[in-house]
Scaffold this motif. Sequence first.
Motif, PDB file in Angstrom:
ATOM      1  N   ILE A  31       0.829  -1.134  -0.155  1.00  0.00           N
ATOM      2  CA  ILE A  31       0.126   0.022  -0.037  1.00  0.00           C
ATOM      3  C   ILE A  31       0.939   1.205  -0.029  1.00  0.00           C
ATOM      4  O   ILE A  31       1.797   1.292   0.979  1.00  0.00           O
ATOM      5  CB  ILE A  31      -0.839  -0.025   1.234  1.00  0.00           C
ATOM      6  N   PHE A  32       0.587   2.155  -0.913  1.00  0.00           N
ATOM      7  CA  PHE A  32       1.594   3.433  -1.053  1.00  0.00           C
ATOM      8  C   PHE A  32       0.752   4.621  -1.360  1.00  0.00           C
ATOM      9  O   PHE A  32      -0.525   4.327  -1.679  1.00  0.00           O
ATOM     10  CB  PHE A  32       2.570   3.152  -2.220  1.00  0.00           C
ATOM     11  N   PRO A  33       1.142   5.795  -1.202  1.00  0.00           N
ATOM     12  CA  PRO A  33       0.288   6.979  -1.130  1.00  0.00           C
ATOM     13  C   PRO A  33      -0.472   7.407  -2.585  1.00  0.00           C
ATOM     14  O   PRO A  33       0.089   6.833  -3.456  1.00  0.00           O
ATOM     15  CB  PRO A  33       1.203   8.085  -0.809  1.00  0.00           C
ATOM     16  N   GLU A  34      -1.137   8.176  -2.553  1.00  0.00           N
ATOM     17  CA  GLU A  34      -1.827   8.901  -3.393  1.00  0.00           C
ATOM     18  C   GLU A  34      -0.811   9.622  -4.563  1.00  0.00           C
ATOM     19  O   GLU A  34       0.048  10.411  -4.000  1.00  0.00           O
ATOM     20  CB  GLU A  34      -2.841   9.921  -3.034  1.00  0.00           C
ATOM     21  N   GLY A  35      -1.009   9.305  -5.714  1.00  0.00           N
ATOM     22  CA  GLY A  35      -0.151  10.190  -6.556  1.00  0.00           C
ATOM     23  C   GLY A  35       1.393   9.427  -6.824  1.00  0.00           C
ATOM     24  O   GLY A  35       2.189  10.081  -7.706  1.00  0.00           O
ATOM     25  N   TYR A  36       1.753   8.648  -6.054  1.00  0.00           N
ATOM     26  CA  TYR A  36       2.938   8.109  -5.802  1.00  0.00           C
ATOM     27  C   TYR A  36       3.529   7.482  -7.245  1.00  0.00           C
ATOM     28  O   TYR A  36       4.726   7.911  -7.690  1.00  0.00           O
ATOM     29  CB  TYR A  36       3.385   7.211  -4.920  1.00  0.00           C
ATOM     30  N   LEU A  37       2.829   6.802  -8.001  1.00  0.00           N
ATOM     31  CA  LEU A  37       3.199   6.197  -9.195  1.00  0.00           C
ATOM     32  C   LEU A  37       3.220   7.318 -10.215  1.00  0.00           C
ATOM     33  O   LEU A  37       3.934   7.068 -11.275  1.00  0.00           O
ATOM     34  CB  LEU A  37       2.062   4.934  -9.820  1.00  0.00           C
ATOM     35  N   ASN A  38       2.785   8.534 -10.026  1.00  0.00           N
ATOM     36  CA  ASN A  38       2.750   9.480 -11.205  1.00  0.00           C
ATOM     37  C   ASN A  38       2.168   8.875 -12.261  1.00  0.00           C
ATOM     38  O   ASN A  38       1.134   8.271 -12.479  1.00  0.00           O
ATOM     39  CB  ASN A  38       4.110   9.801 -11.287  1.00  0.00           C
ATOM     40  N   GLU A  39       3.135   8.773 -13.517  1.00  0.00           N
ATOM     41  CA  GLU A  39       2.339   8.131 -14.758  1.00  0.00           C
ATOM     42  C   GLU A  39       3.090   6.836 -15.128  1.00  0.00           C
ATOM     43  O   GLU A  39       3.206   6.339 -16.221  1.00  0.00           O
ATOM     44  CB  GLU A  39       2.442   9.292 -15.973  1.00  0.00           C
ATOM     45  N   ASN A  40       3.749   6.349 -13.937  1.00  0.00           N
ATOM     46  CA  ASN A  40       4.381   5.006 -14.177  1.00  0.00           C
ATOM     47  C   ASN A  40       3.846   3.938 -13.945  1.00  0.00           C
ATOM     48  O   ASN A  40       4.264   3.086 -13.358  1.00  0.00           O
ATOM     49  CB  ASN A  40       5.766   5.112 -13.090  1.00  0.00           C
ATOM     50  N   VAL A  41       2.515   3.922 -14.458  1.00  0.00           N
ATOM     51  CA  VAL A  41       1.795   2.587 -14.173  1.00  0.00           C
ATOM     52  C   VAL A  41       2.249   1.473 -14.987  1.00  0.00           C
ATOM     53  O   VAL A  41       2.148   0.249 -14.483  1.00  0.00           O
ATOM     54  CB  VAL A  41       0.175   3.136 -14.811  1.00  0.00           C
ATOM     55  N   GLU A  42       2.522   1.629 -16.082  1.00  0.00           N
ATOM     56  CA  GLU A  42       3.096   0.310 -17.099  1.00  0.00           C
ATOM     57  C   GLU A  42       4.151  -0.361 -16.285  1.00  0.00           C
ATOM     58  O   GLU A  42       4.251  -1.369 -16.123  1.00  0.00           O
ATOM     59  CB  GLU A  42       3.480   0.923 -18.345  1.00  0.00           C
ATOM     60  N   GLN A  43       4.922   0.474 -15.694  1.00  0.00           N
ATOM     61  CA  GLN A  43       6.230   0.234 -14.877  1.00  0.00           C
ATOM     62  C   GLN A  43       5.703  -0.682 -13.764  1.00  0.00           C
ATOM     63  O   GLN A  43       6.103  -1.652 -13.418  1.00  0.00           O
ATOM     64  CB  GLN A  43       7.223   1.096 -14.607  1.00  0.00           C
ATOM     65  N   ALA A  44       4.841   0.024 -12.958  1.00  0.00           N
ATOM     66  CA  ALA A  44       4.362  -0.763 -11.867  1.00  0.00           C
ATOM     67  C   ALA A  44       3.466  -1.971 -12.206  1.00  0.00           C
ATOM     68  O   ALA A  44       3.674  -2.950 -11.407  1.00  0.00           O
ATOM     69  CB  ALA A  44       3.247   0.361 -11.235  1.00  0.00           C
TER      70      ALA A  44
END
Length: 204
Positions: A31-44
């Motif tokens: 579980i991580f914060p709001e906005g942390y991924l920025n636009e790195n969703v594909e990498q996530a």
Amino acid sequence: MKFLIIQPKLEKNIVQLESELLTHPSVDAVIFPEGYLNENVEQACHLAKSHQKILIGGHRRLSDSPKDRAIIINRSGEIVLDRVKYSQTSFVTIEGLKIGHILCDELVVQGMKSEDPNMVDLIVHPIGVGMFSEEQFEEWISEAKKIAVTYNTMIIGTSHADGSFRDNDVSIPIAYCIDKNGEPVFISKNDVRARIFDSKTTEV
């Protein structure tokens, strides 16, 4: 299910998330914060699949207004929840656990905004930056306790380790876990260590 609750610093990439996955191979979900991924969703999604972990938190899509979105990625790297902030609260069942998702100030703006919030096993509450005052800290913990009792469910929240709201001078990192009776499992203030919570034993 074992949850890793992290308070990373704001960053353009997701190096801290990858580091935590390598450091804690025994956990089931992060579980991580709001906005942390920025636009790195594909990498996530790639990290979720390669490490076989569930990722729960928030990301940003700059084309949206508001730009912040709630996200849950399963172990296969598939996005199973992706909703814009201030919309209806979403629920996803993963590995037998029904999870609700409240994003940052939705906690105090709208709470659980859903026609069917019953029988929820866990509510996750990714928060953006830290609290801007002691009063806000206490208010948000109080609201989390009320939601836990109202819906007879556990709630877990976490913010970034840094950052401030609208250039406020104060930023108090926050992370917490409240049980279904409204009792704290833990409440973290200005302590940004990662924590592992086991939902089967309710121990940190």
